[in-house]
Design a protein around this motif. Structure first.
Motif, PDB file in Angstrom:
ATOM      1  N   ARG A  68      31.437 -20.337 -55.640  1.00 13.99           N
ATOM      2  CA  ARG A  68      31.960 -21.691 -55.459  1.00 13.99           C
ATOM      3  C   ARG A  68      32.619 -21.884 -54.103  1.00 13.99           C
ATOM      4  NH1 ARG A  68      33.868 -24.999 -59.961  1.00 13.99           N
ATOM      5  NH2 ARG A  68      32.817 -24.414 -61.879  1.00 13.99           N
ATOM      6  N   SER A  69      33.303 -20.859 -53.623  1.00 13.67           N
ATOM      7  CA  SER A  69      34.076 -20.950 -52.388  1.00 13.67           C
ATOM      8  C   SER A  69      33.554 -19.951 -51.365  1.00 13.67           C
ATOM      9  CB  SER A  69      35.554 -20.649 -52.657  1.00 13.67           C
ATOM     10  OG  SER A  69      36.237 -20.379 -51.448  1.00 13.67           O
ATOM     11  N   ALA A  70      33.570 -20.348 -50.095  1.00 13.61           N
ATOM     12  CA  ALA A  70      33.109 -19.474 -49.013  1.00 13.61           C
ATOM     13  C   ALA A  70      34.232 -18.614 -48.452  1.00 13.61           C
ATOM     14  CB  ALA A  70      32.493 -20.317 -47.894  1.00 13.61           C
ATOM     15  N   HIS A  71      35.437 -18.687 -49.045  1.00 15.08           N
ATOM     16  CA  HIS A  71      36.602 -17.980 -48.496  1.00 15.08           C
ATOM     17  C   HIS A  71      37.390 -17.338 -49.634  1.00 15.08           C
ATOM     18  CE1 HIS A  71      35.687 -20.355 -44.927  1.00 15.08           C
ATOM     19  NE2 HIS A  71      35.709 -21.424 -45.700  1.00 15.08           N
ATOM     20  N   VAL A  72      36.893 -16.228 -50.168  1.00 10.79           N
ATOM     21  CA  VAL A  72      37.518 -15.569 -51.306  1.00 10.79           C
ATOM     22  C   VAL A  72      38.056 -14.205 -50.880  1.00 10.79           C
ATOM     23  CG1 VAL A  72      37.148 -14.654 -53.633  1.00 10.79           C
ATOM     24  CG2 VAL A  72      36.003 -16.771 -52.927  1.00 10.79           C
ATOM     25  N   VAL A  73      39.285 -13.920 -51.322  1.00 15.13           N
ATOM     26  CA  VAL A  73      39.913 -12.620 -51.067  1.00 15.13           C
ATOM     27  C   VAL A  73      40.280 -12.013 -52.417  1.00 15.13           C
ATOM     28  CG1 VAL A  73      41.814 -11.387 -49.962  1.00 15.13           C
ATOM     29  CG2 VAL A  73      40.886 -13.473 -48.895  1.00 15.13           C
ATOM     30  N   GLY A  74      39.828 -10.786 -52.655  1.00 12.39           N
ATOM     31  CA  GLY A  74      40.199 -10.058 -53.865  1.00 12.39           C
ATOM     32  C   GLY A  74      41.239  -9.011 -53.526  1.00 12.39           C
ATOM     33  N   ILE A  75      42.374  -9.051 -54.217  1.00 11.06           N
ATOM     34  CA  ILE A  75      43.460  -8.089 -54.005  1.00 11.06           C
ATOM     35  C   ILE A  75      43.478  -7.152 -55.211  1.00 11.06           C
ATOM     36  CG2 ILE A  75      45.963  -7.805 -53.766  1.00 11.06           C
ATOM     37  CD1 ILE A  75      44.629  -9.066 -51.339  1.00 11.06           C
ATOM     38  N   GLU A  76      43.154  -5.889 -54.970  1.00 16.43           N
ATOM     39  CA  GLU A  76      42.984  -4.932 -56.068  1.00 16.43           C
ATOM     40  C   GLU A  76      43.622  -3.593 -55.700  1.00 16.43           C
ATOM     41  OE1 GLU A  76      42.482  -2.938 -59.109  1.00 16.43           O
ATOM     42  OE2 GLU A  76      41.504  -4.894 -59.325  1.00 16.43           O
ATOM     43  N   PRO A  77      44.571  -3.091 -56.514  1.00 21.03           N
ATOM     44  CA  PRO A  77      45.226  -1.829 -56.181  1.00 21.03           C
ATOM     45  C   PRO A  77      44.377  -0.584 -56.424  1.00 21.03           C
ATOM     46  CG  PRO A  77      46.097  -2.696 -58.238  1.00 21.03           C
ATOM     47  CD  PRO A  77      45.162  -3.740 -57.687  1.00 21.03           C
ATOM     48  N   SER A  78      43.349  -0.691 -57.274  1.00 23.66           N
ATOM     49  CA  SER A  78      42.549   0.476 -57.646  1.00 23.66           C
ATOM     50  C   SER A  78      41.321   0.613 -56.753  1.00 23.66           C
ATOM     51  CB  SER A  78      42.102   0.359 -59.106  1.00 23.66           C
ATOM     52  OG  SER A  78      41.056   1.258 -59.391  1.00 23.66           O
ATOM     53  N   GLU A  79      41.212   1.758 -56.075  1.00 27.69           N
ATOM     54  CA  GLU A  79      40.022   2.008 -55.249  1.00 27.69           C
ATOM     55  C   GLU A  79      38.762   2.050 -56.097  1.00 27.69           C
ATOM     56  OE1 GLU A  79      37.053   2.575 -52.784  1.00 27.69           O
ATOM     57  OE2 GLU A  79      39.042   1.887 -52.180  1.00 27.69           O
ATOM     58  N   ALA A  80      38.865   2.600 -57.313  1.00 28.90           N
ATOM     59  CA  ALA A  80      37.700   2.647 -58.202  1.00 28.90           C
ATOM     60  C   ALA A  80      37.192   1.239 -58.513  1.00 28.90           C
ATOM     61  CB  ALA A  80      38.051   3.388 -59.494  1.00 28.90           C
ATOM     62  N   MET A  81      38.122   0.311 -58.771  1.00 28.16           N
ATOM     63  CA  MET A  81      37.725  -1.069 -59.067  1.00 28.16           C
ATOM     64  C   MET A  81      37.209  -1.776 -57.815  1.00 28.16           C
ATOM     65  SD  MET A  81      37.944  -1.575 -62.297  1.00 28.16           S
ATOM     66  CE  MET A  81      37.277   0.092 -62.312  1.00 28.16           C
ATOM     67  N   ARG A  82      37.816  -1.490 -56.663  1.00 28.91           N
ATOM     68  CA  ARG A  82      37.304  -2.094 -55.427  1.00 28.91           C
ATOM     69  C   ARG A  82      35.865  -1.643 -55.179  1.00 28.91           C
ATOM     70  NH1 ARG A  82      42.415  -0.705 -53.514  1.00 28.91           N
ATOM     71  NH2 ARG A  82      41.613   0.850 -52.049  1.00 28.91           N
ATOM     72  N   ALA A  83      35.580  -0.380 -55.464  1.00 33.44           N
ATOM     73  CA  ALA A  83      34.212   0.132 -55.276  1.00 33.44           C
ATOM     74  C   ALA A  83      33.240  -0.574 -56.221  1.00 33.44           C
ATOM     75  CB  ALA A  83      34.181   1.644 -55.498  1.00 33.44           C
ATOM     76  N   MET A  84      33.640  -0.742 -57.488  1.00 35.06           N
ATOM     77  CA  MET A  84      32.772  -1.440 -58.441  1.00 35.06           C
ATOM     78  C   MET A  84      32.558  -2.892 -58.023  1.00 35.06           C
ATOM     79  SD  MET A  84      33.864   0.004 -62.218  1.00 35.06           S
ATOM     80  CE  MET A  84      32.368  -0.538 -63.042  1.00 35.06           C
ATOM     81  N   ALA A  85      33.641  -3.537 -57.582  1.00 35.86           N
ATOM     82  CA  ALA A  85      33.531  -4.938 -57.161  1.00 35.86           C
ATOM     83  C   ALA A  85      32.660  -5.065 -55.917  1.00 35.86           C
ATOM     84  CB  ALA A  85      34.928  -5.514 -56.913  1.00 35.86           C
TER      85      ALA A  85
END
Length: 198
Positions: A68-85
């Motif tokens: 929906r948006s061209a400017h999205v930032v995901g803030i995630e403390p887990s490196e494992a979840m960042r890798a999956m995302a």
């Protein structure tokens, strides 16, 4: 025994890491998908809005926001979840529609008044200091910016009216709360809070 159980749950869902974290990510993607997409639809980000997704986990809601948006930032403390995302959202990252950064709700690392929409799905119960996190989200939102938080009702750290009072005390207006039952048998009732940065 309790500490072992708590450690397993933390490694699976709280701060996912290792094989348990990857398993937790798969379960979160399956169990939270409907709520993630529902939250993005309710927040209704526009193409030009800057959207901050707190704790996107394996990235289901993150992908929905970046569609929906061209400017999205995901803030995630887990490196494992960042890798999956990163894997799930690779085409959207390649197109420059989203980026992932380490951080937490209380420490997003974003500039003052730089965000139009904040979305948090099923991680409020993990915030060590809810008022501090709400103050941080208020700081990064522009005046008129929208906040949408949802969490499993049974895991809320407090009752919805008390949570609404905390949101209001953090400087938000138009605070609204309600519950929603996802259309999947696997997902429990969601509690939702929406508000506007005054």
């Amino acid at each position: 025994m309790e500490s072992i159980t708590r450690r397993l749950l933390t490694n699976c869902f709280g701060r996912p890491s290792g094989p348990l974290g990857r398993l937790g990510g798969v379960l979160m993607a399956l169990g939270n998908a409907a709520t993630e997409r529902h939250a993005v639809a309710l927040a209704a980000p526009a193409e030009q809005d800057v959207v901050l997704v707190i704790g996107p986990g394996p990235g289901v809601g993150l992908a929905a926001a970046a569609e929906r948006s061209a400017h999205v930032v995901g803030i995630e403390p887990s490196e494992a979840m960042r890798a999956m995302a990163r894997r799930r959202c690779a085409p959207l990252i390649a197109r420059g529609r989203l980026r992932l950064s380490p951080g937490t709700a209380a420490r997003t690392g974003q500039p003052d008044a730089s965000v139009d929409v904040v979305i948090s799905v099923n991680n409020l119960q993990l915030w060590p200091d809810v008022p501090a996190a709400l103050a941080e989200l208020h700081r990064v939102l522009r005046p008129g910016g929208r906040l949408l938080i949802t969490a499993h009702e049974k895991l809320l750290p407090t009752h919805l009216p008390a949570l609404a009072a905390m949101v209001h005390a953090a400087g938000f207006g138009s605070v609204r709360t309600w519950t929603w039952q996802p259309p999947t048998r696997m997902a429990p009732t969601a509690a939702l809070v929406s508000a506007v940065r005054v």
